[in-house]
Scaffold this motif. Structure first.
Motif, mmCIF file in Angstrom:
data_model
loop_
_atom_site.group_PDB
_atom_site.id
_atom_site.type_symbol
_atom_site.label_atom_id
_atom_site.label_comp_id
_atom_site.label_asym_id
_atom_site.label_seq_id
_atom_site.Cartn_x
_atom_site.Cartn_y
_atom_site.Cartn_z
ATOM 1 N N SER A 105 0.780 -1.221 -0.040
ATOM 2 C CA SER A 105 -0.010 0.103 -0.034
ATOM 3 C C SER A 105 0.781 1.132 0.079
ATOM 4 O O SER A 105 0.586 2.114 -0.826
ATOM 5 C CB SER A 105 -0.686 0.047 1.328
ATOM 6 N N ILE A 109 -0.255 3.611 -3.007
ATOM 7 C CA ILE A 109 -1.132 4.470 -2.729
ATOM 8 C C ILE A 109 -0.593 5.999 -3.331
ATOM 9 O O ILE A 109 -1.434 6.698 -3.950
ATOM 10 C CB ILE A 109 -1.294 4.825 -1.310
ATOM 11 N N LEU A 112 -1.295 5.875 -6.915
ATOM 12 C CA LEU A 112 -2.763 6.103 -7.268
ATOM 13 C C LEU A 112 -3.050 7.436 -6.836
ATOM 14 O O LEU A 112 -3.956 7.989 -7.889
ATOM 15 C CB LEU A 112 -3.548 5.002 -6.277
ATOM 16 N N MET A 208 -9.221 0.764 -9.925
ATOM 17 C CA MET A 208 -9.482 -0.555 -9.561
ATOM 18 C C MET A 208 -8.472 -1.436 -9.808
ATOM 19 O O MET A 208 -8.035 -2.328 -9.177
ATOM 20 C CB MET A 208 -10.774 -1.122 -10.308
ATOM 21 N N LEU A 209 -7.842 -0.953 -11.034
ATOM 22 C CA LEU A 209 -6.417 -1.939 -11.386
ATOM 23 C C LEU A 209 -5.411 -1.909 -10.093
ATOM 24 O O LEU A 209 -5.047 -3.087 -9.603
ATOM 25 C CB LEU A 209 -5.856 -0.907 -12.397
ATOM 26 N N GLU A 211 -6.103 -1.472 -6.980
ATOM 27 C CA GLU A 211 -6.640 -2.062 -5.993
ATOM 28 C C GLU A 211 -6.796 -3.718 -6.029
ATOM 29 O O GLU A 211 -6.506 -4.452 -5.188
ATOM 30 C CB GLU A 211 -8.086 -1.759 -5.745
ATOM 31 N N ARG A 212 -6.680 -3.950 -7.171
ATOM 32 C CA ARG A 212 -6.437 -5.429 -7.666
ATOM 33 C C ARG A 212 -5.176 -5.935 -7.768
ATOM 34 O O ARG A 212 -4.560 -7.061 -7.499
ATOM 35 C CB ARG A 212 -7.250 -5.758 -9.001
ATOM 36 N N LEU A 213 -4.436 -4.897 -7.882
ATOM 37 C CA LEU A 213 -2.773 -5.552 -8.178
ATOM 38 C C LEU A 213 -2.506 -5.806 -6.771
ATOM 39 O O LEU A 213 -1.654 -6.679 -6.610
ATOM 40 C CB LEU A 213 -1.995 -4.254 -8.876
ATOM 41 N N ALA A 214 -2.655 -5.183 -5.709
ATOM 42 C CA ALA A 214 -1.973 -5.069 -4.593
ATOM 43 C C ALA A 214 -2.366 -6.539 -3.868
ATOM 44 O O ALA A 214 -1.255 -7.436 -3.404
ATOM 45 C CB ALA A 214 -2.587 -4.200 -3.363
ATOM 46 N N PRO A 215 -3.408 -7.189 -3.937
ATOM 47 C CA PRO A 215 -3.565 -8.687 -3.353
ATOM 48 C C PRO A 215 -2.957 -9.660 -4.343
ATOM 49 O O PRO A 215 -2.253 -10.721 -3.782
ATOM 50 C CB PRO A 215 -5.146 -8.905 -3.432
ATOM 51 N N PHE A 216 -2.931 -9.396 -5.664
ATOM 52 C CA PHE A 216 -2.172 -10.190 -6.541
ATOM 53 C C PHE A 216 -0.624 -10.419 -6.039
ATOM 54 O O PHE A 216 -0.071 -11.268 -6.027
ATOM 55 C CB PHE A 216 -2.269 -9.580 -7.872
#
Lengths: 237, 237
Positions: A105, A109, A112, A208-209, A211-216
């Motif tokens: 993050s 962040i 972002l 969203m991109l 936000e999805r990247l972080a868990p991946f």
DNA sequence: GCGTGATTCAAACGCTCGTTTGAAACCATC
DNA sequence: GATGGTTTCAAACGAGCGTTTGAATCACGC
């Protein structure tokens, strides 16, 4: 080249007409994003900025120095923001180690926030940056290395604490993969048009991109060691 | 341009001197790898290949068509190999779905084989390819899209079966990240010099690289949905 | 060994590139 | 309103670019 930069006020300091240097930087950011560094000529660039052709060499020296200025303008503050955020998280956590997600993050962040901020160039700059990662030109490579040195070292330490079971070498590999996914994502080129059909390209998706990247990435970083058998290279079955 | 390509034997068909077309392709592969497409001139290219300046236009038409020929020569066989391998795995698995690792192997093993094969250009070609992914030039983007269309579609289906809980959209995102990490890794540029200090760049490491990439990507693909709270964007605490 | 089409070659074409130049315009200061 | 440094401007420079040309060379079927 200008001997010094006197802080005198220009005839119109308002949004209608910024000073020459800023207009050049803005046009360069946009055109380097669209066509890349080599494929952007100073003639089209100065025309887009409505300045004289010689203005680039006068204010920045060379085309290469202009490119570095385009990067520095946004990159230095963003990387500082990343470091500040990481340190804040560390203070909040006290003695406990940070989670991978938290460290990621701190990396994502600020990127972002930048991408949301029209006044700071928004997505355009991040695309230029993503492209720069893949550019073979030595002056770009060396420049990026220098600009990122401090931030990378801080984050490497943080990840090492979060993932103590990984050897230094293993962590280096994985951070390498992280940078790859990140730069490709920021560049937003998607050479294979994977996204085009399923997901339209707009501002909401850009958020969203990440936000999805972080868990991946977190899952990849935390992957157990040696859970996969060696790739079978023999061509026979 | 040559009207046709008669299969006559050249004075020396041996390794010492291949025919003009191959010498051009080899030199182009190496120089595009080192400097990129735009920054490589036909004069240095033809000099490196020891052929006449006009030979590129005679045999390939334009510089852009030469670049496409450089890609096609290796890419078509490699992607066919990937599809064949995937189908073999699917036959072996019968009715059961393939694991992510297995599908990733079908993507990575042909690339790894190519990178080991000196006679097929080895790492050089994969670097050119990795760079091409990040290139904004439309003729490159369109060409890659077309070249990859079939392979991507097959693998997307396979992943969808392996990861039925992911929506089509979520899978698209994650494949996007996979392509990012893969292209950055293949390109081998490492703009931030992450690897340089810890890990020397040699053939053995190139193989280990792909072997480490597979578990990383598999973990990312299999990451549970929504296990991370939304990134906090507010600048305040 | 001549004719034919494929290939090579040196030379040039037209164009664009990044950069430089020297004069003009601008503007704060005296 | 002259001075002097800063910035803009039109023009040109020299070099390199991708591509084209037309003649020379080659390999081969006749």
């Amino acid at each position: 080249m200008p001997e010094q930069r006197p802080a005198r006020r220009t005839p119109a300091m308002d949004a209608l007409s910024q000073d020459t240097k800023s207009r050049i930087l803005d046009a360069a950011e946009s055109l380097f994003m669209e066509h890349g560094f080599e494929a952007t000529s100073l003639r089209q660039l100065t025309a887009a900025a409505s300045v004289n052709l010689a203005a680039v060499n006068y204010h920045f020296g060379t085309k290469e120095e202009l490119f570095q200025a385009v990067l520095t303008r946004r990159l230095d503050p963003m990387n500082q923001e990343r470091i500040d955020l990481l340190e804040r998280y560390e203070r909040q956590a006290g003695t406990r180690p940070l989670s991978c997600e938290k460290i990621l993050s701190a990396m994502l962040i600020p990127a972002l926030r930048l991408s949301r901020d029209e006044r700071r160039g928004g997505k355009d700059f991040l695309r230029v940056l993503g492209r720069a990662y893949a550019d073979p030109a030595p002056f770009i490579r060396n420049f990026l290395s220098a600009q990122y040195a401090e931030m990378i070292s801080r984050f490497k330490d943080a990840f090492q604490k979060a993932l103590p079971h990984l050897t230094k070498q293993e962590l280096t590999w994985r951070l390498h993969f992280v940078m790859g996914a990140l730069s490709y994502t920021l560049a937003g080129t998607d050479a294979l048009k994977l996204m085009a059909q399923v997901i339209p390209h707009d501002r909401d998706n850009d958020e969203m991109l990440l936000e999805r990247l972080a868990p991946f990435l977190a899952a990849g970083l935390k992957a157990p060691l040696g859970d996969t058998k060696k790739l079978e290279l023999a061509s026979g079955d």
